[in-house]
Design a protein around this motif. Structure first.
Motif, PDB file in Angstrom:
ATOM      1  N   LEU A  21       0.930  -1.042  -0.166  1.00 15.76           N
ATOM      2  CA  LEU A  21       0.078   0.302   0.143  1.00 15.76           C
ATOM      3  C   LEU A  21       0.657   0.980  -0.329  1.00 15.76           C
ATOM      4  CD1 LEU A  21      -2.422  -0.895   3.146  1.00 15.76           C
ATOM      5  CD2 LEU A  21      -3.068  -1.161   0.182  1.00 15.76           C
ATOM      6  N   PHE A  22       0.106   2.444  -0.871  1.00 20.86           N
ATOM      7  CA  PHE A  22       0.848   3.699  -1.303  1.00 20.86           C
ATOM      8  C   PHE A  22       0.248   4.266  -0.640  1.00 20.86           C
ATOM      9  CE2 PHE A  22       3.219   1.076  -3.924  1.00 20.86           C
ATOM     10  CZ  PHE A  22       4.454   0.913  -4.033  1.00 20.86           C
ATOM     11  N   PRO A  23      -0.053   4.841   1.066  1.00 18.41           N
ATOM     12  CA  PRO A  23      -0.803   6.022   1.170  1.00 18.41           C
ATOM     13  C   PRO A  23       0.159   7.012   1.229  1.00 18.41           C
ATOM     14  CG  PRO A  23       0.894   5.259   3.320  1.00 18.41           C
ATOM     15  CD  PRO A  23       0.291   3.823   2.154  1.00 18.41           C
ATOM     16  N   THR A  24      -1.197   8.017   0.773  1.00 20.05           N
ATOM     17  CA  THR A  24      -0.550   9.562   0.587  1.00 20.05           C
ATOM     18  C   THR A  24      -0.679  10.589   1.788  1.00 20.05           C
ATOM     19  OG1 THR A  24      -3.027   9.665  -0.323  1.00 20.05           O
ATOM     20  CG2 THR A  24      -1.151   9.380  -1.274  1.00 20.05           C
ATOM     21  N   SER A  25      -1.253   9.981   2.841  1.00 25.44           N
ATOM     22  CA  SER A  25      -1.482  11.009   4.231  1.00 25.44           C
ATOM     23  C   SER A  25      -1.481  10.426   5.425  1.00 25.44           C
ATOM     24  CB  SER A  25      -2.481  11.769   3.745  1.00 25.44           C
ATOM     25  OG  SER A  25      -3.819  10.987   4.233  1.00 25.44           O
ATOM     26  N   THR A  26      -0.606  10.770   6.342  1.00 20.90           N
ATOM     27  CA  THR A  26      -0.977  10.428   7.537  1.00 20.90           C
ATOM     28  C   THR A  26      -1.675   9.802   8.029  1.00 20.90           C
ATOM     29  OG1 THR A  26       1.254  12.252   8.589  1.00 20.90           O
ATOM     30  CG2 THR A  26      -0.245  10.745  10.050  1.00 20.90           C
ATOM     31  N   GLY A  30       3.606 -12.450   4.596  1.00 18.49           N
ATOM     32  CA  GLY A  30       2.392 -12.616   4.304  1.00 18.49           C
ATOM     33  C   GLY A  30       2.026 -10.726   4.611  1.00 18.49           C
ATOM     34  N   SER A  31       2.715 -10.827   5.612  1.00 16.86           N
ATOM     35  CA  SER A  31       2.725  -8.438   6.178  1.00 16.86           C
ATOM     36  C   SER A  31       2.074  -8.091   4.527  1.00 16.86           C
ATOM     37  CB  SER A  31       3.486  -7.963   6.463  1.00 16.86           C
ATOM     38  OG  SER A  31       3.981  -9.256   7.359  1.00 16.86           O
ATOM     39  N   ILE A  32       1.278  -6.850   4.813  1.00 18.07           N
ATOM     40  CA  ILE A  32       0.603  -5.947   4.197  1.00 18.07           C
ATOM     41  C   ILE A  32       2.317  -4.781   4.611  1.00 18.07           C
ATOM     42  CG2 ILE A  32      -0.940  -3.927   4.559  1.00 18.07           C
ATOM     43  CD1 ILE A  32      -2.806  -5.640   4.849  1.00 18.07           C
ATOM     44  N   LEU A  33       3.119  -4.363   3.090  1.00 15.77           N
ATOM     45  CA  LEU A  33       3.697  -3.471   3.152  1.00 15.77           C
ATOM     46  C   LEU A  33       2.901  -1.408   3.272  1.00 15.77           C
ATOM     47  CD1 LEU A  33       6.521  -5.001   1.476  1.00 15.77           C
ATOM     48  CD2 LEU A  33       6.171  -5.722   4.015  1.00 15.77           C
ATOM     49  N   ILE A  34       3.576  -1.538   4.131  1.00  9.84           N
ATOM     50  CA  ILE A  34       3.142  -0.034   3.856  1.00  9.84           C
ATOM     51  C   ILE A  34       4.501   0.875   3.036  1.00  9.84           C
ATOM     52  CG2 ILE A  34       2.632   2.253   4.727  1.00  9.84           C
ATOM     53  CD1 ILE A  34       1.725   0.499   6.723  1.00  9.84           C
ATOM     54  N   SER A  35       4.351   1.474   2.101  1.00  6.50           N
ATOM     55  CA  SER A  35       5.210   2.495   1.562  1.00  6.50           C
ATOM     56  C   SER A  35       4.874   3.538   1.041  1.00  6.50           C
ATOM     57  CB  SER A  35       5.652   1.963   0.080  1.00  6.50           C
ATOM     58  OG  SER A  35       7.022   2.530  -0.846  1.00  6.50           O
ATOM     59  N   PHE A  36       6.086   4.607   1.952  1.00  8.40           N
ATOM     60  CA  PHE A  36       5.818   6.358   1.815  1.00  8.40           C
ATOM     61  C   PHE A  36       6.467   7.276   0.917  1.00  8.40           C
ATOM     62  CE2 PHE A  36       5.691   4.613   6.655  1.00  8.40           C
ATOM     63  CZ  PHE A  36       4.620   5.371   6.266  1.00  8.40           C
ATOM     64  N   ARG A  37       6.482   5.875  -0.585  1.00  7.18           N
ATOM     65  CA  ARG A  37       7.372   6.360  -1.428  1.00  7.18           C
ATOM     66  C   ARG A  37       6.119   7.701  -1.876  1.00  7.18           C
ATOM     67  NH1 ARG A  37       9.876   2.099  -5.343  1.00  7.18           N
ATOM     68  NH2 ARG A  37      11.549   1.161  -3.990  1.00  7.18           N
ATOM     69  N   VAL A  92      11.957  19.733   7.425  1.00 11.29           N
ATOM     70  CA  VAL A  92      10.363  18.992   8.161  1.00 11.29           C
ATOM     71  C   VAL A  92      10.244  18.112   7.087  1.00 11.29           C
ATOM     72  CG1 VAL A  92       8.579  18.807   9.696  1.00 11.29           C
ATOM     73  CG2 VAL A  92       9.525  20.477   9.830  1.00 11.29           C
ATOM     74  N   VAL A  93      10.733  17.347   7.078  1.00 16.73           N
ATOM     75  CA  VAL A  93      10.326  16.103   5.788  1.00 16.73           C
ATOM     76  C   VAL A  93       9.351  14.742   5.839  1.00 16.73           C
ATOM     77  CG1 VAL A  93      12.134  16.227   4.768  1.00 16.73           C
ATOM     78  CG2 VAL A  93      11.702  14.569   6.039  1.00 16.73           C
ATOM     79  N   GLU A  94       9.081  14.463   5.152  1.00 17.47           N
ATOM     80  CA  GLU A  94       7.229  13.349   4.933  1.00 17.47           C
ATOM     81  C   GLU A  94       8.937  12.139   4.730  1.00 17.47           C
ATOM     82  OE1 GLU A  94       3.434  14.290   4.501  1.00 17.47           O
ATOM     83  OE2 GLU A  94       4.506  13.994   2.297  1.00 17.47           O
ATOM     84  N   PRO A  95       8.395  10.529   5.135  1.00 13.09           N
ATOM     85  CA  PRO A  95       9.149  10.108   5.099  1.00 13.09           C
ATOM     86  C   PRO A  95       9.437   9.289   3.404  1.00 13.09           C
ATOM     87  CG  PRO A  95       7.022   8.771   6.022  1.00 13.09           C
ATOM     88  CD  PRO A  95       7.120  10.500   5.642  1.00 13.09           C
ATOM     89  N   GLY A  96       8.716   9.486   2.790  1.00  9.11           N
ATOM     90  CA  GLY A  96       8.941   9.503   1.586  1.00  9.11           C
ATOM     91  C   GLY A  96       9.660  10.607   0.269  1.00  9.11           C
ATOM     92  N   VAL A  97       9.980  11.336   1.900  1.00  7.72           N
ATOM     93  CA  VAL A  97      11.482  12.147   0.842  1.00  7.72           C
ATOM     94  C   VAL A  97      12.429  12.022   0.974  1.00  7.72           C
ATOM     95  CG1 VAL A  97      12.288  14.740   1.629  1.00  7.72           C
ATOM     96  CG2 VAL A  97       9.949  14.410   1.692  1.00  7.72           C
TER      97      VAL A  97
END
Length: 536
Positions: free
Chosen positions: A67-72, A109-116, A132-137
Motif C-alpha cells: 500500500l502507498f498511502p498519501t497522508s498521515t 504475507g505481511s502488508i507492506l506500507i510504502s511511503f514513496r 521537516v519532511v515526510e518519510p517518502g522524501v
C-alpha cells in the motif's frame, strides 16, 4: 506463530516465522483506504517491490499486499484496520535498504506500507537551519528544495541519494557532513502508534510548540530513540537539522600506501577527530571500493565485484601505479578559508608519520564557485551535500550483496584486526575480493561496513555469502562485537547475541512491545523483537 527455531529449509538458510495469510475480504478493505492506483496486489506487481539482491526464486519474505498511502490519516486508517484484524504490517520509506532485506517483512504475507507517495518537504527554516519532511522524501528531493532556495543550507547525505531521509535516519544510516557525526541530524518526530493514534515526540508533545524541531529533549523520558530500528510506531514526519553553507569547503583524500599501515592511519584519524581538526564522518575505504567510484581516470585497473581474489602483490602494484594507496581516507574541511588552511597543515603534519602517505586537497568551493559542485567529482559532491547514485552506476545488474557491519572501538590495531579477520573469512568462504569501508561515526568508535558480493541468481554463491555473514556474526559476537544493523534473514540471530543478563535487553524491549502494540501488528520480528502473540 513460531520463532527462534534453528532448523531451516529455505535456499539461504533462513530462520522464519509462520506465514500470515490475508483473506480476499480484508485485502479489499485495505485497498479501499488508499485506492487501487496506490496498491500492488498481484504477485507480478509485488515482485517489483522486494530486495533486488535477494535470491529471485526464494519466496521466504513475500508480502501479500503493498500500500502507498498519501497522508498521515490514511496511515492511521491502515493501522486501525490492521489492529482490529491482527494483520501484520511492515512500513518502509523508499524501501531501498538493499543488501539488508529491502522493503520485505520478517513475517511472510505481511502488508507492506510504502511511503514513496508521502514525499513532501513540509518546511525549510532558513533562519534556524532545519527542514521537516515526510518519510517518502529522498535525499535528492530535499537537496533539490535547498538548491532551489539558493544553497544557503546543506543536508548531510549518504553514499546513495535515492533512499529516504527518514528511513535512512531511523535505521542509523551514515552520512558524512558534521551533522552526520553520531547521527545528530534528527530532531522531533510524528508517530502513528499501533492503535492508530498520533504521537509527537519532544517539545512536539505540546500543541503549537515552536521548539519541536530545535530541541532534542523534552519534558520527561526522551522517546525519539525508541522509534529508531524499532517496531513501536510508524514515523510520518521528522525534523532534520541542516548546515549553513560555510565560507569555504575543501574535500580531502588521504592515501595509505600499504595494508599494514592501516592501524597507524586509524589512530591518526582518531586523534585528529578528538582535536576537532577532522569533523563529520571520515570514511576509510580499501582501494577496490574507492577505485572505480572515486577515481574514474583509473577505471578498469581494479578487480571487479565478483572477480577471483587478487593477491597482495597484485593489489600493491595497482596501488602504486594509481597513487591512491591500498586504503584511503575520504574526508573534508568546512570553515572559513583561513581555518581550512590551518587545519590542512595540521592534517599534513600528522599524516607525514605514514611513510609514503599523501594528503590530496581536491578543490576548494566558496560562494563564487559553489554552482560548479553539481558537476564535480563524487567525493566533492558527497561532502558538499549533493546526493548521487554513482555507486549504483558501477554495480553490475547481476551482482548482489549482503551487508555485515560490526561496531568497534576506534583503536587502530583493534579496528584493523577485526577487519582482517572478516576479510580472511570472506575470501576463504566466497573466493571473491574483499571490499570494505570503515566509518568513524564519532570520535571513539568505527563501523566496519562489509558488503559481501555474489551473483544474485546463483544459489551457491548466494548461500555462501549468507552463510559467511552469519558465521562472522556469531564469531565476532564471541569476541564482544555487534552489528549496527542486521539483514532481515538474520535479525533473530543478531539479537540473540545480545546476551547480557540472560538477554535483559530483548526482554525489556519485548515488554515495551507488548505494552504499546498488544496485538503485535507493527513489524513483528524487526531486529529480533517479537510481540507476545508470536512468542512460544
Amino acid at each position: 506463530m513460531t520463532l527462534r527455531v534453528t532448523d531451516s529449509d529455505s535456499t539461504t538458510g533462513t530462520v522464519d516465522a509462520d506465514p500470515f495469510v490475508l483473506t480476499d475480504e480484508l485485502r479489499e478493505q485495505f485497498v479501499a483506504v488508499v485506492g487501487r492506483e496506490n496498491a500492488l496486489i498481484d504477485q507480478a506487481e509485488r515482485d517489483d517491490y522486494r530486495d533486488p539482491y535477494w535470491f529471485p526464486p526464494d519466496r521466504t519474505y513475500d508480502s501479500s499486499l503493498v500500500l502507498f498511502p498519501t497522508s498521515t490519516e490514511q496511515v492511521q486508517a491502515i493501522v486501525r484496520l490492521a489492529n482490529a484484524n491482527e494483520v501484520p504490517v511492515w512500513a518502509s520509506s523508499q524501501g531501498r535498504n538493499n543488501g539488508y532485506g529491502g522493503p520485505s517483512a520478517r513475517v511472510k504475507g505481511s502488508i507492506l506500507i510504502s511511503f514513496r507517495k508521502m514525499n513532501r518537504v513540509l518546511e525549510v527554516n532558513t533562519e534556524l537551519a532545519y527542514a521537516v519532511v515526510e518519510p517518502g522524501v529522498r535525499w535528492f528531493d530535499l537537496y533539490d528544495e535547498l538548491h532551489a532556495q539558493g544553497d544557503e543550507l546543506l543536508v548531510s547525505v549518504p553514499d546513495i541519494g535515492w533512499g529516504s531521509v527518514i528511513g535512512n535516519s531511523l535505521d542509523n544510516g551514515i552520512t558524512f557532513m558534521p551533522a552526520g557525526s553520531d547521527f545528530s541530524a534528527q530532531c522531533g518526530m510524528e508517530v502513528v502508534l499501533a492503535d492508530g493514534s498520533l504521537l509527537r515526540t519532544g517539545m512536539g508533545a505540546q500543541a503549537g510548540n515552536e521548539s519541536w524541531h530545535t530541541y532534542k529533549r523534552g519534558l520527561g523520558p526522551v522517546l525519539d530513540p525508541l522509534f529508531m530500528q524499532s517496531n513501536y510506531g510508524i514515523v510520518t514526519r521528522m525534523g532534520v537539522w541542516l548546515m549553513k553553507r560555510p565560507e569555504a569547503y575543501s574535500p580531502l583524500y588521504l592515501s595509505i600506501p600499504r595494508d599494514e599501515q592501516l592501524d597507524q592511519a586509524i589512530d591518526i584519524v582518531r586523534e585528529l577527530r578528538l582535536a576537532g581538526i577532522l569533523r563529520g564522518v571520515p570514511n576509510i575505504q580499501d582501494m577496490i571500493t574507492a577505485g572505480d567510484i572515486h577515481f574514474p581516470e583509473h577505471r578498469g585497473k581494479f578487480p571487479s565485484f565478483v572477480d577471483p581474489t587478487w593477491t597482495d602483490e597484485q593489489l600493491d602494484a595497482v596501488a602504486d601505479e594509481t597513487g591512491i594507496g591500498r586504503w584511503g581516507v575520504r574526508t573534508a574541511l568546512w570553515s572559513d578559508a583561513e581555518t581550512i588552511d590551518i587545519h590542512e597543515r595540521k592534517i599534513r603534519q600528522a599524516w607525514s608519520a605514514i611513510e609514503g602517505g599523501q594528503v590530496m586537497r581536491l578543490a576548494t568551493y566558496t560562494a563564487e564557485n559553489w554552482h560548479t559542485l553539481e558537476s564535480a567529482g563524487y567525493m566533492d559532491r558527497l561532502s558538499g551535500g549533493v546526493p548521487s547514485r554513482d555507486i549504483l552506476d558501477v554495480l553490475p545488474d547481476f551482482v548482489g550483496h549482503v551487508g555485515f557491519s560490526p561496531v568497534v572501538p576506534l583503536r587502530g590495531a583493534e579496528v584493523a584486526g577485526v577487519m582482517r579477520q572478516i576479510r580472511a573469512e570472506v575470501i576463504a568462504r566466497t573466493g571473491v575480493n574483499y571490499m570494505c569501508a570503515i566509518f568513524a561515526t564519532n570520535d571513539r568508535s568505527a563501523t566496519i561496513v562489509t558488503p559481501v558480493f555474489y551473483v544474485r541468481d546463483d544459489p551457491n554463491q548466494t548461500k555462501a555469502a549468507m552463510d559467511t555473514v552469519k558465521g562472522l556474526l556469531v564469531q565476532l559476537a564471541q569476541q564482544g562485537y555487534c552489528e549496527y544493523r542486521a539483514h532481515l534473514d538474520f535479525m533473530d540471530l543478531a539479537q540473540d547475541q545480545l546476551d547480557f543478563g540472560d538477554h535483559a535487553y530483548r526482554n525489556f524491549a519485548e515488554k515495551i512491545k507488548d505494552a504499546v502494540d498488544p496485538n503485535g501488528i507493527l513489524s513483528p520480528g524487526r531486529h529480533g523483537i517479537w510481540p507476545s502473540s508470536y512468542r512460544n
